[in-house]
Design a protein around this motif. Structure first.
Motif, PDB file in Angstrom:
ATOM      1  N   GLU A   1       6.096  -3.154   4.679  1.00  0.00           N
ATOM      2  CA  GLU A   1       6.104  -4.527   5.183  1.00  0.00           C
ATOM      3  C   GLU A   1       5.860  -4.578   6.691  1.00  0.00           C
ATOM      4  N   ASN A   2       6.446  -3.652   7.419  1.00  0.00           N
ATOM      5  CA  ASN A   2       6.281  -3.662   8.869  1.00  0.00           C
ATOM      6  C   ASN A   2       4.900  -3.184   9.311  1.00  0.00           C
ATOM      7  N   LEU A   3       4.335  -2.199   8.641  1.00  0.00           N
ATOM      8  CA  LEU A   3       2.983  -1.749   8.979  1.00  0.00           C
ATOM      9  C   LEU A   3       1.960  -2.836   8.645  1.00  0.00           C
ATOM     10  N   ILE A   4       2.159  -3.537   7.557  1.00  0.00           N
ATOM     11  CA  ILE A   4       1.267  -4.650   7.209  1.00  0.00           C
ATOM     12  C   ILE A   4       1.323  -5.720   8.297  1.00  0.00           C
ATOM     13  N   LYS A   5       2.522  -6.041   8.768  1.00  0.00           N
ATOM     14  CA  LYS A   5       2.668  -7.045   9.835  1.00  0.00           C
ATOM     15  C   LYS A   5       1.972  -6.619  11.121  1.00  0.00           C
ATOM     16  N   GLU A   6       1.981  -5.330  11.413  1.00  0.00           N
ATOM     17  CA  GLU A   6       1.374  -4.821  12.641  1.00  0.00           C
ATOM     18  C   GLU A   6      -0.147  -4.735  12.583  1.00  0.00           C
ATOM     19  N   ALA A   7      -0.711  -4.681  11.392  1.00  0.00           N
ATOM     20  CA  ALA A   7      -2.161  -4.519  11.245  1.00  0.00           C
ATOM     21  C   ALA A   7      -2.901  -5.683  11.898  1.00  0.00           C
ATOM     22  N   GLU A   8      -3.951  -5.338  12.622  1.00  0.00           N
ATOM     23  CA  GLU A   8      -4.750  -6.340  13.332  1.00  0.00           C
ATOM     24  C   GLU A   8      -6.142  -6.502  12.752  1.00  0.00           C
ATOM     25  N   PHE A   9      -6.555  -5.616  11.867  1.00  0.00           N
ATOM     26  CA  PHE A   9      -7.878  -5.650  11.250  1.00  0.00           C
ATOM     27  C   PHE A   9      -7.697  -5.513   9.746  1.00  0.00           C
ATOM     28  N   PRO A  10      -8.762  -5.703   8.964  1.00  0.00           N
ATOM     29  CA  PRO A  10      -8.624  -5.477   7.527  1.00  0.00           C
ATOM     30  C   PRO A  10      -7.995  -4.102   7.269  1.00  0.00           C
ATOM     31  N   LEU A  11      -7.085  -4.062   6.319  1.00  0.00           N
ATOM     32  CA  LEU A  11      -6.256  -2.881   6.086  1.00  0.00           C
ATOM     33  C   LEU A  11      -6.632  -2.227   4.755  1.00  0.00           C
ATOM     34  N   TYR A  12      -6.832  -0.905   4.806  1.00  0.00           N
ATOM     35  CA  TYR A  12      -7.219  -0.127   3.636  1.00  0.00           C
ATOM     36  C   TYR A  12      -6.305   1.073   3.500  1.00  0.00           C
ATOM     37  N   LEU A  13      -6.289   1.652   2.298  1.00  0.00           N
ATOM     38  CA  LEU A  13      -5.573   2.901   2.067  1.00  0.00           C
ATOM     39  C   LEU A  13      -6.203   3.608   0.892  1.00  0.00           C
ATOM     40  N   GLU A  14      -5.924   4.896   0.806  1.00  0.00           N
ATOM     41  CA  GLU A  14      -6.261   5.643  -0.401  1.00  0.00           C
ATOM     42  C   GLU A  14      -4.989   6.329  -0.846  1.00  0.00           C
ATOM     43  N   CYS A  15      -4.807   6.383  -2.159  1.00  0.00           N
ATOM     44  CA  CYS A  15      -3.573   6.950  -2.690  1.00  0.00           C
ATOM     45  C   CYS A  15      -3.840   7.587  -4.042  1.00  0.00           C
ATOM     46  N   MET A  16      -2.909   8.400  -4.466  1.00  0.00           N
ATOM     47  CA  MET A  16      -2.977   8.952  -5.812  1.00  0.00           C
ATOM     48  C   MET A  16      -2.839   7.782  -6.786  1.00  0.00           C
ATOM     49  N   GLY A  17      -3.587   7.841  -7.857  1.00  0.00           N
ATOM     50  CA  GLY A  17      -3.641   6.730  -8.797  1.00  0.00           C
ATOM     51  C   GLY A  17      -2.298   6.223  -9.277  1.00  0.00           C
ATOM     52  N   TRP A  18      -1.344   7.117  -9.478  1.00  0.00           N
ATOM     53  CA  TRP A  18      -0.031   6.682  -9.996  1.00  0.00           C
ATOM     54  C   TRP A  18       0.780   5.897  -8.972  1.00  0.00           C
ATOM     55  N   LEU A  19       0.325   5.873  -7.712  1.00  0.00           N
ATOM     56  CA  LEU A  19       1.032   5.094  -6.691  1.00  0.00           C
ATOM     57  C   LEU A  19       0.504   3.666  -6.559  1.00  0.00           C
ATOM     58  N   THR A  20      -0.573   3.331  -7.266  1.00  0.00           N
ATOM     59  CA  THR A  20      -1.134   1.982  -7.116  1.00  0.00           C
ATOM     60  C   THR A  20      -0.138   0.873  -7.448  1.00  0.00           C
TER      61      THR A  20
END
Length: 156
Positions: free
Chosen positions: A88-107
């Motif tokens: 929640e806090n990293l999302i609030k801090e983001a200033e540009f479109p936000l992306y990530l890559e993760c292992m499928g089971w974490l989606t």
């Protein structure tokens, strides 16, 4: 009805990382078996308890986007809301479109915060090469990676 924001357990402190956190962050990354490159402590936020880093996450900056990465909670501290608090806090801090890559089971975890799957073709130019290497590994080694972008609730 919206769910309440997570709070930190008593005694935990959320703060920007500092140079002295470098080894603690690296240790968390290695324990989680995450890729240990591009770790710049200046991009990290940490949660500490009694002077020890127990969770971390970073926002990597690219010309037209940001990547949320290296989100790790120490095994003994899992299931206490620290990962959710960091998200929640990293999302609030983001200033540009936000992306990530993760292992499928974490989606499912990331979906709870408004992330949706996106194809490699739809990535901003600055992320295509970086995530393209992951796409290649997914194809060659059948690693179940997902690429996701943050979709704010008011956008759809």
């Amino acid at each position: 009805m919206s769910k309440p924001s997570p709070s930190l357990p008593p005694g935990c402190i959320f703060r920007p990382a500092c140079a002295k956190d470098t080894w603690a962050i690296l240790k968390l990354i290695l324990i989680a078996k995450l890729e240990p490159t591009q770790l710049r402590w200046t991009q990290f936020r940490v949660i500490e308890f009694e002077g020890r880093v127990v969770a971390c996450g970073q926002l990597r900056n690219f010309p037209d986007a940001q990547e949320l990465g290296s989100l790790v909670v120490a095994p003994k501290w899992r299931n206490r809301g620290l990962g959710s608090y960091l998200m929640e806090n990293l999302i609030k801090e983001a200033e540009f479109p936000l992306y990530l890559e993760c292992m499928g089971w974490l989606t499912p975890f990331y979906t709870r915060f408004g992330f949706v799957s996106v194809s490699w073709q739809d990535l901003p130019k600055s992320l295509k090469f970086k995530f393209g290497l992951s796409k290649l590994a997914t194809t060659l080694f059948r690693i179940p990676l997902s690429i996701m972008t943050y979709q704010p609730k008011d956008e759809g």
